[in-house]
Motif scaffolding. Structure first.
Motif, mmCIF file in Angstrom:
data_model
loop_
_atom_site.group_PDB
_atom_site.id
_atom_site.type_symbol
_atom_site.label_atom_id
_atom_site.label_comp_id
_atom_site.label_asym_id
_atom_site.label_seq_id
_atom_site.Cartn_x
_atom_site.Cartn_y
_atom_site.Cartn_z
ATOM 1 N N SER A 144 42.086 38.239 33.848
ATOM 2 C CA SER A 144 41.717 37.120 32.650
ATOM 3 C C SER A 144 42.324 37.430 31.739
ATOM 4 N N ILE A 158 42.175 36.275 44.430
ATOM 5 C CA ILE A 158 41.784 37.147 43.443
ATOM 6 C C ILE A 158 41.658 36.456 42.807
ATOM 7 N N LEU A 159 40.969 36.005 41.971
ATOM 8 C CA LEU A 159 40.879 35.008 40.757
ATOM 9 C C LEU A 159 40.708 35.723 38.972
ATOM 10 N N PRO A 160 41.528 34.944 38.323
ATOM 11 C CA PRO A 160 40.774 35.539 36.941
ATOM 12 C C PRO A 160 38.899 35.448 37.084
ATOM 13 N N ASP A 161 38.400 35.720 36.637
ATOM 14 C CA ASP A 161 37.107 35.670 36.690
ATOM 15 C C ASP A 161 36.013 35.205 37.525
ATOM 16 N N ARG A 162 36.690 34.815 38.706
ATOM 17 C CA ARG A 162 36.141 33.802 40.134
ATOM 18 C C ARG A 162 35.859 35.298 40.994
ATOM 19 N N SER A 186 39.736 40.825 39.419
ATOM 20 C CA SER A 186 39.811 39.570 38.350
ATOM 21 C C SER A 186 39.862 40.237 36.653
ATOM 22 N N LYS A 187 38.545 40.994 36.350
ATOM 23 C CA LYS A 187 38.728 41.055 34.774
ATOM 24 C C LYS A 187 39.837 40.873 34.546
ATOM 25 N N ALA A 243 36.894 44.788 43.007
ATOM 26 C CA ALA A 243 37.502 42.981 43.407
ATOM 27 C C ALA A 243 37.344 42.372 41.738
ATOM 28 N N GLN A 244 35.816 43.081 41.267
ATOM 29 C CA GLN A 244 35.537 42.629 40.139
ATOM 30 C C GLN A 244 36.176 42.806 38.623
ATOM 31 N N PRO A 261 36.129 36.813 44.623
ATOM 32 C CA PRO A 261 37.488 37.023 45.605
ATOM 33 C C PRO A 261 36.904 36.013 46.743
ATOM 34 N N ALA A 317 47.504 35.537 40.309
ATOM 35 C CA ALA A 317 46.273 35.507 41.067
ATOM 36 C C ALA A 317 47.185 36.474 41.673
#
Length: 596
Positions: free
Chosen positions: A225, A252-256, A221-222, A217-218, A258, A236
């Motif tokens: 971004s 899952i959003l950019p740099d956030r 997200s990166k 997930a991380q 989940p 997203a």
């Protein structure tokens, strides 16, 4: 398979471990041959019992794999229990048999020594005989213990079989383990499980090992971004997992971190009928002057989008990637409605098989060459309906983009491959019939002039070398509600080797296809010098919005688009005036794979 067949199969597999003098073999055959569970799952038994010397954990994994992964039934829950028990018992029997063999070997050795010492005093003879009697008694005790344990196990399993079947804990995304992961809020683990599970679905369907690197997930997200910076479009990713008890959404959003939202009202037995009604109402030609689709369109919006809408607005998202489970993979997502406007009017979008299975590199398409091919009429052996608007469709593309176009007899697989060897094409456009059917990939195909390219053959064409940015199929049809057809459509870009694909879920009229394709290629080319090039999903979105707003129409023998009017030549049959704002004309088209 009949009971006799089951017994023969089990005898062949279990005989080495359950040989006489143990009576377990007979008891096991009698028990299994009368069990409906094993009769219904004889193929699973055969594969699972192929190797009995495995651990309990491996046994459960193998049972899950051979019984279809996420879709464990109540019977298969019982199957898992009994198979693991069989594995344990067989391992015990193997151990005892090895012990018995060692004992017999020792007996033979002692017998030789006895013969050599037969002239010795009789006291030694009596001592050796007493030792053998002691060993025989020990073996009888071991046998008795084993018989008792076996009888206890089978009595218990028979008595509790119904109870076990009522409370199955299937594996995969439908299982109790996934439920506990979500309840704990461990979304990192949940995303990893989802990606792995759906990767296995596509690998099993296409019989390919895609060997994709795992994505957390991380890391997703990166990546989102980074792409937001490159494309000036903020994406997203939405996972939608239909479960028996509720619909699970993970955003899952950019740099956030989940986000998880559960929708208890969207139980699978309620979700599926709404999906079917939604698709049915949109595709009814008799209903194109009505809004009969709105009720189901709004219900799906409330279930899939509304729970995440506040988070999407806060993050200023404008591009959605949908990674959805069985039953949702061929939904016309663009036509979901919030009561005021369609979803496509808010977001550009793409559907993906799994994030780990898409190409995440961004490339400028404005200078790409297009290989445009298709057929107005097909060979007699093809037995396909003509597509009268194809010549105009290909000529419209050729006027806007550099490249080559071929039609009818020149529309062959050999010519396509030959052209790719001579020139690097970033886009391949095929204006032809294509069908995604139930069953194996061999059943699905793209129709060329005189032959069909099977979905199973597409990977052999190596369209990923050199890389193909976009594959467009403008006249597709997909079997609605079928898992295999869904996998074929959803995995089109993956199997073809293209970075992205644009295809339709149902056959759209010649007028609708001509209008939308012309507008799409115009939008894909448009961009101001200081702006980054438009992404594929956004170009499709703008074409669909133009149809919704009435900017793309067929009137008085003219194709009216955002770039002006195009007269329809005499070779094209008269196309009646069309208002193309109904979702039937534009919602079928979808970006598959990378939206960038």
């Amino acid at each position: 398979m009949q009971a006799a067949g089951v017994q023969r199969m089990l005898r062949e597999r279990l005989a080495p471990a359950l040989s006489p003098p143990y009576p377990l073999q007979c008891l096991l055959f009698a028990y299994l041959s009368r069990s409906a569970i094993f009769m219904q799952n004889s193929c699973i038994i055969y594969k699972t019992l192929h190797n009995l010397r495995i651990s309990g954990y491996q046994g459960r994994s193998l049972v899950r794999q051979e019984s279809g992964g996420a879709g464990f039934s109540a019977d298969r829950g019982c199957l898992a229990l009994v198979l693991n028990a069989i594995i344990a018992i067989a391992s015990t029997v193997n151990y005892l048999q090895e012990a018995r063999s060692a004992t017999e070997q020792g007996d033979r050795t002692r017998k030789k020594r006895f013969l050599l010492r037969r002239q010795r005093p009789k006291t030694m003879h009596h001592k050796s005989q007493q030792h053998r009697q002691k060993l025989a008694a020990q073996k009888k005790i071991k046998r008795a213990i084993f018989y008792c344990l076996t009888a206890i196990f089978f009595c218990w399993s028979t008595a509790n079989l119904a109870t076990i079947a009522q409370k199955p804990y299937p594996g995969g995304l439908q299982g109790q383990e996934m439920r506990e992961i979500l309840d704990r809020g461990n979304l990192t683990e949940a995303v990893t499980r989802i990606e792995k599970d759906w990767e296995e679905d596509y690998q099993k369907y296409f019989e390919q090992d895609f060997a994709a690197r795992d994505k957390t997930a991380q890391s997703i997200s990166k990546t989102l971004s980074r792409l937001a910076v490159q494309t000036k479009k903020k994406p997203a990713l939405i996972y939608a997992i239909p479960r028996t008890d509720q619909l699970e959404l993970i955003l899952i959003l950019p740099d956030r971190p989940p986000i998880n939202r559960s929708v208890p009202s969207a139980q699978k037995d309620k979700l599926v009928p709404v999906v079917q009604a939604f698709t049915s109402e949109i595709t009814k030609v008799a209903q194109i002057n009505t809004t009969s689709y709105l009720e189901s369109a709004q219900q799906l919006y409330q279930w899939i989008i509304a729970p995440l809408e506040a988070d999407l607005k806060i993050a200023k998202i404008d591009t959605l990637l949908f990674c959805v489970g069985e039953g949702l993979r061929t939904v016309p997502l663009a036509a979901m409605h919030d009561g005021q406007q369609f979803l496509i009017e808010k977001y550009s979008m793409s559907r993906i098989p799994a994030f780990k299975l898409i190409d995440i590199n961004y490339a400028d398409l404005r200078n790409s060459h297009v290989l445009a091919m298709g057929a107005e009429n097909f060979s007699e052996t093809a037995n396909k309906q003509p597509l009268p608007a194809v010549p105009l469709e290909l000529s419209a593309i050729a006027r806007q983009w550099p490249g080559q176009s071929f039609i009818n007899e020149d529309f062959t697989i050999v010519n396509l491959q030959s052209q790719r060897l001579q020139q690097r094409y970033g886009i391949i456009h095929l204006a032809t019939h294509a069908e995604f059917r139930p069953g194996t990939p061999d059943n699905s195909y793209i129709q060329f002039w005189d032959t069909q390219l099977r979905l199973s053959q597409m990977r052999d064409l190596k369209w990923n070398n050199p890389p193909l940015e976009l594959l467009v199929l403008s006249a597709c049809r997909t079997a609605s509600g079928d898992k295999e057809a869904e996998l074929g459509f959803g995995g089109l870009a993956l199997q073809s080797g293209a970075k992205s694909a644009l295809a339709s879920l149902w056959y759209v009229s010649d007028a609708g296809t001509l209008a939308l394709m012309t507008e799409f290629y115009q939008q894909l080319k448009i961009s101001k010098p200081q702006d980054p090039p438009i992404i594929k999903a956004e170009a499709l979105r703008q074409a669909q919005i133009a149809a919704i707003k009435g900017k793309v129409t067929i009137e008085n023998g003219q194709l009216r688009s955002s770039r002006g009017e195009t007269p329809l030549p005499p070779s094209i049959p008269k196309l009646e005036s069309k208002n193309l704002s109904h979702p039937y004309y534009w919602a079928a088209f979808s970006t598959i794979g990378s939206p960038w």
